[in-house]
Design an enzyme around this catalytic site. Structure first.
Site, PDB file in Angstrom:
ATOM      1  CG  ASP A 102     -10.007   8.814  -5.957  1.00 59.87           C
ATOM      2  OD1 ASP A 102      -9.021   9.526  -5.183  1.00 59.87           O
ATOM      3  OD2 ASP A 102      -9.885   7.813  -6.298  1.00 59.87           O
TER       4      ASP A 102
ATOM      5  CG  ASP B 244      -7.200   7.702  -8.950  1.00 63.93           C
ATOM      6  OD1 ASP B 244      -6.498   8.572  -8.455  1.00 63.93           O
ATOM      7  OD2 ASP B 244      -7.951   6.773  -8.692  1.00 63.93           O
ATOM      8  CD  GLU B 245      -7.264  12.789  -5.547  1.00 63.55           C
ATOM      9  OE1 GLU B 245      -6.049  12.089  -5.439  1.00 63.55           O
ATOM     10  OE2 GLU B 245      -7.255  13.547  -4.559  1.00 63.55           O
TER      11      GLU B 245
HETATM   12  P1  TTP Z   1      -5.741   5.944  -5.360  1.00 57.39           P
HETATM   13  O1  TTP Z   1      -6.932   6.832  -5.991  1.00 57.39           O
HETATM   14  O2  TTP Z   1      -5.323   5.950  -3.972  1.00 57.39           O
HETATM   15  O3  TTP Z   1      -6.410   4.149  -5.215  1.00 57.39           O
HETATM   16  P2  TTP Z   1      -7.281   3.389  -6.262  1.00 57.39           P
HETATM   17  O4  TTP Z   1      -7.820   4.278  -7.366  1.00 57.39           O
HETATM   18  O5  TTP Z   1      -6.426   2.258  -6.628  1.00 57.39           O
HETATM   19  O6  TTP Z   1      -8.330   2.853  -5.196  1.00 57.39           O
HETATM   20  P3  TTP Z   1      -9.550   3.854  -4.571  1.00 57.39           P
HETATM   21  O7  TTP Z   1     -10.588   3.098  -5.236  1.00 57.39           O
HETATM   22  O8  TTP Z   1      -9.679   3.487  -3.197  1.00 57.39           O
HETATM   23  O9  TTP Z   1      -9.483   5.098  -5.148  1.00 57.39           O
HETATM   24  O10 TTP Z   1      -4.738   5.595  -6.388  1.00 57.39           O
HETATM   25  C1  TTP Z   1      -4.845   5.653  -7.799  1.00 57.39           C
HETATM   26  C2  TTP Z   1      -3.672   4.970  -8.365  1.00 57.39           C
HETATM   27  O11 TTP Z   1      -2.301   5.246  -7.942  1.00 57.39           O
HETATM   28  C3  TTP Z   1      -3.912   3.342  -7.965  1.00 57.39           C
HETATM   29  O12 TTP Z   1      -4.750   2.699  -8.618  1.00 57.39           O
HETATM   30  C4  TTP Z   1      -2.497   2.999  -7.997  1.00 57.39           C
HETATM   31  C5  TTP Z   1      -1.616   4.129  -7.873  1.00 57.39           C
HETATM   32  N1  TTP Z   1      -1.144   3.967  -6.358  1.00 57.39           N
HETATM   33  C6  TTP Z   1       0.332   3.658  -6.330  1.00 57.39           C
HETATM   34  O13 TTP Z   1       0.889   3.227  -7.220  1.00 57.39           O
HETATM   35  N2  TTP Z   1       0.893   3.327  -5.043  1.00 57.39           N
HETATM   36  C7  TTP Z   1       0.056   3.688  -4.108  1.00 57.39           C
HETATM   37  O14 TTP Z   1       0.473   3.480  -2.817  1.00 57.39           O
HETATM   38  C8  TTP Z   1      -1.381   4.162  -4.095  1.00 57.39           C
HETATM   39  C9  TTP Z   1      -2.021   4.562  -2.693  1.00 57.39           C
HETATM   40  C10 TTP Z   1      -1.876   4.224  -5.235  1.00 57.39           C
HETATM   41 MG    MG Z   2      -8.820   6.078  -6.888  1.00 62.64          MG
END
Ligand code: TTP
Ligand code: MG
Length: 444
Positions: free
Chosen positions: A23, A134-135
């Site tokens: 992730d 992103d996962e």
């Molecule tokens: P996430 O993997 O949940 O968040 P992240 O990568 O920004 O942070 P983390 O380090 O905690 O993993 O989500 C991936 C992307 O999805 C994030 O960069 C932006 C988008 N996203 C949204 O647009 N709205 C949301 O509510 C969330 C949670 C994520």
């Molecule tokens: Mg993320």
């Protein structure tokens, strides 16, 4: 924590799987930093529906520096601005370190970065399940082992995960957190455990003790409602859940109760299944320095075409569209494609069409990256299910951001969109044609 022996001594029916959950850290913000390296180390907020200077929209993500100020995903931008003022709004004697750099979501760019990451993941594992932009989960049981490395008390699996992390950092320039575990749900919790830039390994004998202190909300399948109900039963952690009476859980939650009980005890027999058939196959390559040298560009396109055609053949895929991608500094992405009248498996045609497309418009252009892609795939073998390519971070209809929060999910599509049926209609371009009509198509 190794209270049981390693490796593969579980009482089950085979060696323990090795699952990676990858992730990316504050992904959209990390992408913005690729374009603007001066944002490194600073509070960055990426807003959906946000416009520079305005106060509307919602936070898609915030960099970890911005999170320190209480900015978080899904928050209204107006709230974020109260907690972290915009750098441009600061008075001359305010501290710039306590101000945020606000940017607008640019999904196309994030998808292109995600595709670079996913290409590495597909290179590192035969089985990749992409779950969002992103996962992804990787099953790397055949690529590494739970055995200890010769040099110390680390497992080979840990070294493998570190290699994946380093490749993403070096080749794409963004940070990933990775969880390594014998099953999917534990790997997911592990990837989140030490963010950002985390690498958490839970060996087969350690799953239950690793999970014990984790809040129930983080157990896969436990949403806020279930968590509240569990709380009223005095069950706060995965350990409490594991120790709970299965019959009580079943009475309260039905068969799901038993499943949650199993998860909390570290059992999760789901296997990592690939996301789906590819819609296309592609390969791209970045130049160390942008170049306008026509022969250098042609050479790269030839190599990419050969690689893509080779992979299509090895997967039993025929293609009806051949395209190129040309990235012009800094990140201007151009795609061109030619449609054929029927499916082919013809490496020479991939090369000549790709070169024609390059020469037609980009012969003198300075480029930083080139790609070749075949799409509108059809498969001889109906069970073929591998996945690859730069588009795989959410191509076609599966990645719509119409769900309101702008997140991009690659959960499997219900239908066989894999044949490219969702490709945009022809726009009647003037690109060279081979026994079929020409078209300009978007790659993603
Ligand atoms: P996430 O993997 O949940 O968040 P992240 O990568 O920004 O942070 P983390 O380090 O905690 O993993 O989500 C991936 C992307 O999805 C994030 O960069 C932006 C988008 N996203 C949204 O647009 N709205 C949301 O509510 C969330 C949670 C994520
Ligand atoms: Mg993320």
């Amino acid at each position: 924590m190794a209270e049981e022996t390693l490796p593969g001594t579980a009482d089950d029916d085979g060696p323990d799987s090795i699952v990676l959950h990858v992730d990316m850290d504050c992904f959209y913000a990390a992408c913005e930093r690729l374009r603007e390296p001066e944002l490194e180390g600073k509070p960055v907020v990426v807003g959906m529906g946000y416009e520079p200077g305005e106060g509307h929209g919602a936070v898609a993500t915030a960099s970890y520096e911005a999170r320190e100020f209480g900015v978080e995903s899904a928050q209204p931008i107006s709230t974020a601005l109260e907690r972290l003022p915009r750098i441009d709004d600061l008075a001359p004697d305010d501290d710039p370190a306590a101000a945020g750099h606000y940017r607008t979501v640019d999904l196309e760019f994030y998808k292109s970065v995600a595709a670079d990451v996913k290409a590495i993941l597909h290179d590192c594992a035969d089985v990749v399940r992409e779950v969002s932009i992103d996962e992804a989960y990787l099953d790397v049981t055949d690529r590494t082992a739970w055995d200890l490395a010769a040099s110390g008390d680390r497992t080979l699996a840990e070294g493998f995960a570190r290699y994946v992390k380093q490749r993403i950092a070096r080749e794409v320039g963004v940070a990933a957190s990775i969880g390594v575990a014998p099953n999917m749900s534990t790997a997911k919790i592990a990837s989140d455990f030490d963010k950002p830039d985390g690498l958490v390994v839970v060996r087969p004998g350690e799953v239950r003790s690793f999970l014990a202190p984790i809040p129930v909300e983080e157990v896969h399948g436990v949403g806020p409602v279930t968590a509240r109900k569990l709380g009223s039963l005095g069950i706060e952690t995965a350990g409490d859940l594991a120790d709970a009476d299965a019959a009580v859980l079943e009475a309260e939650f039905g068969s799901r109760g038993r499943e949650l009980h199993e998860r909390a005890r570290g059992y999760d027999d789901r296997t990592v299944t690939p996301t789906g058939r590819p819609k296309s196959l592609s390969r791209e390559s970045a130049f160390t320095e942008p170049t306008d040298d026509s022969e250098d560009k042609r050479e790269v396109v030839r190599a990419l075409a050969a690689d893509v055609a080779d992979r299509a053949r090895s997967r039993g895929a025929m293609y009806r569209t051949i395209g190129i991608k040309v990235v012009v500094p800094p990140f201007d992405i151009n795609t061109r494609a030619t449609s054929l009248s029927g499916p082919v498996d013809d490496p020479e045609l991939v090369e000549s069409v790709a070169l024609d497309l390059l020469d037609a418009e980009f012969e003198a252009t300075t480029v930083r990256k080139l790609g070749v892609r075949v799409s509108k795939l059809s498969f001889a073998d109906a069970d073929q299910s591998s996945l690859d390519g730069w588009e795989s971070a959410g191509s076609g209809g599966a990645d719509g951001d119409g769900d309101g929060d702008g997140r991009v999910s690659d959960e499997p599509e219900a239908s066989a969109a894999a044949d490219g049926a969702d490709e945009p209609p022809n726009t009647g371009g003037e690109t060279p044609s081979r026994g079929g009509q020409s078209s300009l198509v978007e790659f993603d």
